[in-house]
Design an enzyme around this catalytic site. Sequence first.
Site, PDB file in Angstrom:
ATOM      1  N   ASP A  81      -1.673 -12.073  -0.981  1.00 49.97           N
ATOM      2  CA  ASP A  81      -3.134 -12.128  -1.022  1.00 49.97           C
ATOM      3  C   ASP A  81      -3.775 -10.753  -1.188  1.00 49.97           C
ATOM      4  O   ASP A  81      -4.751 -10.595  -1.930  1.00 49.97           O
ATOM      5  CB  ASP A  81      -3.679 -12.834   0.218  1.00 49.97           C
ATOM      6  N   HIS A 135       2.551  -6.863   0.668  1.00 53.07           N
ATOM      7  CA  HIS A 135       1.564  -7.528  -0.190  1.00 53.07           C
ATOM      8  C   HIS A 135       0.372  -8.122   0.558  1.00 53.07           C
ATOM      9  O   HIS A 135      -0.538  -8.652  -0.079  1.00 53.07           O
ATOM     10  CB  HIS A 135       2.253  -8.604  -1.029  1.00 53.07           C
ATOM     11  N   HIS A 136       0.364  -8.069   1.888  1.00 56.49           N
ATOM     12  CA  HIS A 136      -0.803  -8.547   2.642  1.00 56.49           C
ATOM     13  C   HIS A 136      -1.800  -7.435   2.935  1.00 56.49           C
ATOM     14  O   HIS A 136      -2.866  -7.708   3.501  1.00 56.49           O
ATOM     15  CB  HIS A 136      -0.369  -9.173   3.972  1.00 56.49           C
ATOM     16  N   ALA A 137      -1.467  -6.204   2.586  1.00 57.19           N
ATOM     17  CA  ALA A 137      -2.391  -5.093   2.817  1.00 57.19           C
ATOM     18  C   ALA A 137      -3.556  -5.182   1.840  1.00 57.19           C
ATOM     19  O   ALA A 137      -3.354  -5.260   0.620  1.00 57.19           O
ATOM     20  CB  ALA A 137      -1.666  -3.765   2.656  1.00 57.19           C
ATOM     21  N   HIS A 138      -4.768  -5.162   2.365  1.00 52.58           N
ATOM     22  CA  HIS A 138      -5.971  -5.250   1.543  1.00 52.58           C
ATOM     23  C   HIS A 138      -6.567  -3.862   1.335  1.00 52.58           C
ATOM     24  O   HIS A 138      -6.083  -2.870   1.885  1.00 52.58           O
ATOM     25  CB  HIS A 138      -6.982  -6.180   2.212  1.00 52.58           C
TER      26      HIS A 138
END
Length: 302
Positions: free
Chosen positions: A162, A119-122
């Site tokens: 994020d 879930h931190h991969a943008h």
Amino acid sequence: MLPLVTHPAYSYPFPAKHRFPMQKFGLLHAYLQSLGIATRTNTLRPGRCQPGLLTLAHDEAYVGRFVSGQLTHAEVRRMGLPWSEGLKLRTCISPAGTLLAAHYALEYGVACHLAGGTHHAHRDFASGFCIFNDLAITARAMLAHTRVRKVLIFDVDVHQGDGTARILEGDTQAFTCSVHCEKNFPVRKAASDLDINLPVAMGDDAYLSVVSHTFAKLLREERPDLVLYDAGVDVYADDPLGLLNISEAAIAARDRDVLRQAREAGVPIATVIGGGYDRDQQALARRHALCVEQAAMEFAGI
């Protein structure tokens, strides 16, 4: 049947002293086999992601730089993992694993991916051990190609989701909820559709109440057709990257409650394992197995 999704490439030769516990994925599958929960019949293996799937959530140029091993030194440092062919292989399979679990959840009510939760991969960069965002990719793919019209991403990893929040910002068909420790990574938080900021050292009773009431409210108000549940175990009291004070019994109770609420509401739920960083990877695998064990009891009567 309780569908379980995994792949041997998820755990590959990796520096033993690195903070990321890369062997936990294989250990988790082996442990579930020892319990009789994972069998040849219910264990599913995903293939590699097609480029078009990855670009549902990611910049094409970024995908190309990662796959070709051309990330800059700064990008690799932010990623937090050393680039290798093994990393490339697992990274290009794992999002397809979450998507496969989501498809099976529509059929069976539940399915568990024994990885995922990146879930931190943008959209255009990796961060915090996360390269391609399986949650955002799966939400976009399910909304585009199935009868699903509303996806709820319910993320209880100790760190805020994020990347998921920023990728899906403004997408009214995908609702992002992150229940996380307010003082933990990332320092600069994104704006999920709903953020629940937990205080450092929060204990079991307060935590379980917050998670249960938040999920019930979202099921009632958002009326999702599918839940993607990031069941991170880095909320555990002794997790080195945690900062909360949650017991293993409470983690099991959390997962049981979320799964039961989804089942009773008739909403399909696909689970991913999220974060967990214990140096004892056998113990960590057993902790990740708690969600799968609860799913087996709630949905399969095991």
